[in-house]
Design an enzyme around this catalytic site. Structure first.
Site, PDB file in Angstrom:
ATOM      1  N   LYS A  11      46.772  52.655  36.573  1.00  0.00           N
ATOM      2  CA  LYS A  11      45.423  53.093  36.180  1.00  0.00           C
ATOM      3  C   LYS A  11      44.454  52.200  36.945  1.00  0.00           C
ATOM      4  CE  LYS A  11      41.963  52.802  34.081  1.00  0.00           C
ATOM      5  NZ  LYS A  11      40.627  52.783  34.694  1.00  0.00           N
ATOM      6  N   GLU A  35      46.352  38.546  34.244  1.00  0.00           N
ATOM      7  CA  GLU A  35      45.625  37.722  35.209  1.00  0.00           C
ATOM      8  C   GLU A  35      44.151  37.963  34.944  1.00  0.00           C
ATOM      9  OE1 GLU A  35      43.453  36.596  37.635  1.00  0.00           O
ATOM     10  OE2 GLU A  35      44.273  37.869  39.232  1.00  0.00           O
ATOM     11  N   CYS A  52      38.869  36.599  41.296  1.00  0.00           N
ATOM     12  CA  CYS A  52      39.324  35.845  40.125  1.00  0.00           C
ATOM     13  C   CYS A  52      39.479  34.369  40.455  1.00  0.00           C
ATOM     14  CB  CYS A  52      40.617  36.428  39.601  1.00  0.00           C
ATOM     15  SG  CYS A  52      41.759  36.881  40.892  1.00  0.00           S
ATOM     16  N   GLU A  55      32.721  32.849  33.479  1.00  0.00           N
ATOM     17  CA  GLU A  55      33.003  33.523  34.741  1.00  0.00           C
ATOM     18  C   GLU A  55      31.877  34.500  35.027  1.00  0.00           C
ATOM     19  OE1 GLU A  55      36.310  36.386  35.156  1.00  0.00           O
ATOM     20  OE2 GLU A  55      36.827  35.299  36.974  1.00  0.00           O
TER      21      GLU A  55
HETATM   22  P1  TAP Z   1      37.785  45.114  32.718  1.00  0.00           P
HETATM   23  O1  TAP Z   1      37.022  45.962  31.775  1.00  0.00           O
HETATM   24  O2  TAP Z   1      38.691  44.086  32.181  1.00  0.00           O
HETATM   25  O3  TAP Z   1      38.576  46.144  33.664  1.00  0.00           O
HETATM   26  C1  TAP Z   1      39.809  45.883  34.288  1.00  0.00           C
HETATM   27  C2  TAP Z   1      40.708  47.117  34.213  1.00  0.00           C
HETATM   28  O4  TAP Z   1      41.014  47.406  32.848  1.00  0.00           O
HETATM   29  C3  TAP Z   1      40.068  48.396  34.757  1.00  0.00           C
HETATM   30  O5  TAP Z   1      41.049  49.230  35.314  1.00  0.00           O
HETATM   31  C4  TAP Z   1      39.515  49.028  33.497  1.00  0.00           C
HETATM   32  O6  TAP Z   1      39.267  50.395  33.649  1.00  0.00           O
HETATM   33  C5  TAP Z   1      40.616  48.738  32.529  1.00  0.00           C
HETATM   34  N1  TAP Z   1      40.230  48.753  31.119  1.00  0.00           N
HETATM   35  C6  TAP Z   1      38.999  48.605  30.571  1.00  0.00           C
HETATM   36  N2  TAP Z   1      39.063  48.671  29.229  1.00  0.00           N
HETATM   37  C7  TAP Z   1      40.365  48.885  28.912  1.00  0.00           C
HETATM   38  C8  TAP Z   1      41.058  49.049  27.680  1.00  0.00           C
HETATM   39  N3  TAP Z   1      40.440  48.998  26.506  1.00  0.00           N
HETATM   40  N4  TAP Z   1      42.413  49.224  27.731  1.00  0.00           N
HETATM   41  C9  TAP Z   1      43.067  49.269  28.902  1.00  0.00           C
HETATM   42  N5  TAP Z   1      42.438  49.132  30.113  1.00  0.00           N
HETATM   43  C10 TAP Z   1      41.106  48.948  30.103  1.00  0.00           C
HETATM   44  O7  TAP Z   1      36.793  44.403  33.708  1.00  0.00           O
HETATM   45  P2  TAP Z   1      35.343  44.918  34.144  1.00  0.00           P
HETATM   46  O8  TAP Z   1      34.581  45.513  32.999  1.00  0.00           O
HETATM   47  O9  TAP Z   1      35.559  45.809  35.281  1.00  0.00           O
HETATM   48  O10 TAP Z   1      34.641  43.590  34.533  1.00  0.00           O
HETATM   49  C11 TAP Z   1      34.075  42.752  33.504  1.00  0.00           C
HETATM   50  C12 TAP Z   1      34.243  41.298  33.841  1.00  0.00           C
HETATM   51  O11 TAP Z   1      35.633  40.995  33.884  1.00  0.00           O
HETATM   52  C13 TAP Z   1      33.734  40.892  35.216  1.00  0.00           C
HETATM   53  O12 TAP Z   1      32.387  40.622  35.222  1.00  0.00           O
HETATM   54  C14 TAP Z   1      34.574  39.687  35.509  1.00  0.00           C
HETATM   55  O13 TAP Z   1      34.032  38.540  34.914  1.00  0.00           O
HETATM   56  C15 TAP Z   1      35.901  40.031  34.876  1.00  0.00           C
HETATM   57  N6  TAP Z   1      36.862  40.592  35.846  1.00  0.00           N
HETATM   58  C16 TAP Z   1      37.864  39.812  36.243  1.00  0.00           C
HETATM   59  C17 TAP Z   1      38.756  40.285  37.176  1.00  0.00           C
HETATM   60  C18 TAP Z   1      39.882  39.420  37.611  1.00  0.00           C
HETATM   61  S1  TAP Z   1      40.591  39.697  39.017  1.00  0.00           S
HETATM   62  N7  TAP Z   1      40.346  38.485  36.866  1.00  0.00           N
HETATM   63  C19 TAP Z   1      38.623  41.559  37.721  1.00  0.00           C
HETATM   64  C20 TAP Z   1      37.591  42.364  37.265  1.00  0.00           C
HETATM   65  C21 TAP Z   1      36.715  41.847  36.331  1.00  0.00           C
HETATM   66  P3  TAP Z   1      37.744  50.865  33.983  1.00  0.00           P
HETATM   67  O14 TAP Z   1      37.306  50.100  35.149  1.00  0.00           O
HETATM   68  O15 TAP Z   1      37.927  52.291  34.267  1.00  0.00           O
HETATM   69  O16 TAP Z   1      36.945  50.574  32.752  1.00  0.00           O
END
Ligand code: TAP
Length: 481
Positions: free
Chosen positions: A179, A254, A288, A383
């Site tokens: 996903k 992660e 990250c 972060e």
């Molecule tokens: P998340 O919401 O954690 O998204 C990461 C993945 O999880 C995406 O594929 C997302 O899908 C999915 N997801 C979201 N809600 C979920 C749920 N309830 N159950 C299962 N999967 C779910 O991150 P974000 O909102 O894109 O970013 C928010 C913050 O997270 C960022 O500002 C940053 O601080 C942090 N972040 C960290 C990383 C790493 S590499 N550690 C990467 C991204 C973000 P959708 O995108 O379709 O919602």
């Protein structure tokens, strides 16, 4: 701009077929470069996730499950070559989708090809052991796939994270359901097409797009899933952990970090300064393992902050191909980063610029360097996931260790000193998963086990270590006469 060959609207890859969401729902993809919609994807529901999990199970029990490890590896090597052949078109698509400068997208394509090469080559190299046991017994351990593995991928390095996680899972014989993030998923879909062309049996690689709260949650809670690999925010990581616990399955998480670069007064500052700036600016700080804190020994505070400020002031957030800093992923992420900058409770040392030719509706943020920052303040603890660097002074080694380890995260640390004893002490003292000495490898290191402690998550991906995560050990005892 070339778009690769993902047909509009993009569909899900389930059991070797390209299918729309069962509901017919689609959702727009917005390009961070200009804030405009440019493609549509399937907005999948639990029924589509269920179909993908079933397709993966069927593949395990069928053609995919019957392949030898060497045959799996060969398919992966073929996919690596297909990705290399298509690298330029994939990079252009990634830039449109994710916003990162084309030069960085090209590096991502090199990395994802290398992941499939690395794990393809490793597929038949990890094996069990014969264990000395009682007379009249053969005892051995063997490695088995978990079965159906779920891969929930964020938007910051879509294809790299797809390669490191799906690559390791396939090498060990799992069938996968991915996903991707709704903000950046087209390049993963295109790699799904290349995998089919490379000869992967239907159902070994399934990709379902849609919203995290719907498709992601359905995948993480699905009783047919045997293992979850998640990369993303700590909040969602916690929900994934709970879902995995409910189904009694393992997972790797992660979850990002607040990684420190620690610079002692004997360090080579000329070598350190550009690496420190790159480690927070590249990919818009949406990494990250971004080095988002720089801890500076007080004797070199003036000199190093001046060097960093000079570099920061020249960085332009720009749509240019070779830019160090492109737009951020979304309007939401831009607003979040700007809020941290506006509310920062520390002096601003330097601010970069937004290029004049950057489209006004794009998600550009000028990088910011703050200091001296109180180690307990939000910009030193949370972060931000943007090009914001917190500079923090310290006096002693003990103080540096306390500040470095003084957040809830623990992913990566950089140590800059010429003193060999101090290098060894500091490497041991860091509470995190990776330590770089006189260098910093944000985002790199396909061969290097990678993962965190505490709020940065647990489990290890990348390197050979991932193959242990994506397989389980079975002990077989054979009594003979
Ligand atoms: P998340 O919401 O954690 O998204 C990461 C993945 O999880 C995406 O594929 C997302 O899908 C999915 N997801 C979201 N809600 C979920 C749920 N309830 N159950 C299962 N999967 C779910 O991150 P974000 O909102 O894109 O970013 C928010 C913050 O997270 C960022 O500002 C940053 O601080 C942090 N972040 C960290 C990383 C790493 S590499 N550690 C990467 C991204 C973000 P959708 O995108 O379709 O919602």
């Amino acid at each position: 701009m070339p778009h690769g060959r993902v047909p509009p609207p993009a569909r899900n890859l389930i059991g070797g077929e390209w299918l729309p969401a069962t509901s017919g729902a689609v959702m727009p993809m917005i390009s961070p470069i200009d804030g405009q919609p440019f493609a549509m994807i399937a907005e999948s529901g639990p029924e589509d996730v269920d179909a993908a999990v079933r397709a993966a199970r069927t593949a395990l029990e069928g053609d995919w499950g019957r392949l030898t490890a060497a045959e799996r590896g060969r398919l992966m090597l073929r996919l690596a070559l297909r990705i290399e052949d298509e690298a330029e078109a994939l990079a252009q698509l990634e830039t449109r989708d994710n916003g990162k400068p084309v030069a960085q997208s090209r590096a991502d394509m090199t990395a994802v090809a290398r992941y499939f090469e690395y794990y393809g080559g490793a597929a038949d190299k990890l094996h069990g052991e014969v264990i000395p046991f009682l007379n009249g017994y053969d005892a051995m351990s063997m490695r088995e796939p978990h079965g159906v593995t779920a891969h929930i991928i964020p938007w910051n390095y879509p294809v790299q994270i797809f390669g490191r996680s799906v690559g390791a899972a396939l090498a060990m014989g799992n069938a996968t359901v991915t996903k991707p993030a709704e903000d950046a998923c087209l390049t993963i879909l295109r790699i799904g097409e290349l995998a089919a062309e490379s000869g992967f049996p239907p159902g070994a690689i399934n990709i379902v797009t849609g919203r995290g709260m719907v498709a992601g949650q359905a995948l993480s809670e699905h009783p047919g899933v045997d293992f979850i690999s998640f990369t993303g925010s700590p909040e969602v990581g916690q929900a994934i952990h709970i879902a995995a616990a409910r189904n009694h399955i393992p997972c790797t998480l992660e979850l990002g970090g607040k990684s420190p670069q620690i610079v002692f007064d004997d360090a080579d500052l000329v070598a350190a300064a550009p690496v420190i700036v790159n480690a927070i600016v590249q990919n818009g700080g949406q990494t990250c393992s971004a080095g988002s804190r720089v801890l500076i020994q007080r004797g070199i505070w003036e000199r190093l902050t001046t060097m960093l400020a000079e570099r920061f002031a020249t960085v332009e957030a720009s749509p240019a191909e070779g830019a160090l800093l492109g737009p951020l992923i979304s309007a939401r992420q831009k607003a979040r980063v700007e809020r941290y900058i506006d509310e920062a409770d520390a002096p601003l040392i330097a601010r970069g610029r937004i290029a004049q030719d950057a489209p006004a509706a794009g998600f550009y943020v000028a990088p910011a360097l703050f200091g001296p920052v109180d180690p307990t303040s939000p910009i030193a603890q949370e972060e931000i996931f943007g090009p914001v660097l917190a500079a923090i002074p310290f006096d002693s080694e003990a103080e540096a260790i306390a500040i470095a380890n003084g957040t809830e995260y623990g992913l990566v640390a950089g140590i800059w000193t010429k003193d060999g004893d101090r290098q060894a002490r500091m490497a041991r003292a860091m509470r995190c998963g990776q330590v770089f000495i006189n260098s910093y490898g944000a985002g790199g290191g396909i061969e290097l086990p990678f993962g965190g402690v505490r709020k940065s998550g647990h489990g290890r991906e990348k390197g050979f270590a991932a193959l242990y995560e994506f397989s389980r050990l079975k002990t077989v005892v054979h009594r003979f006469t």
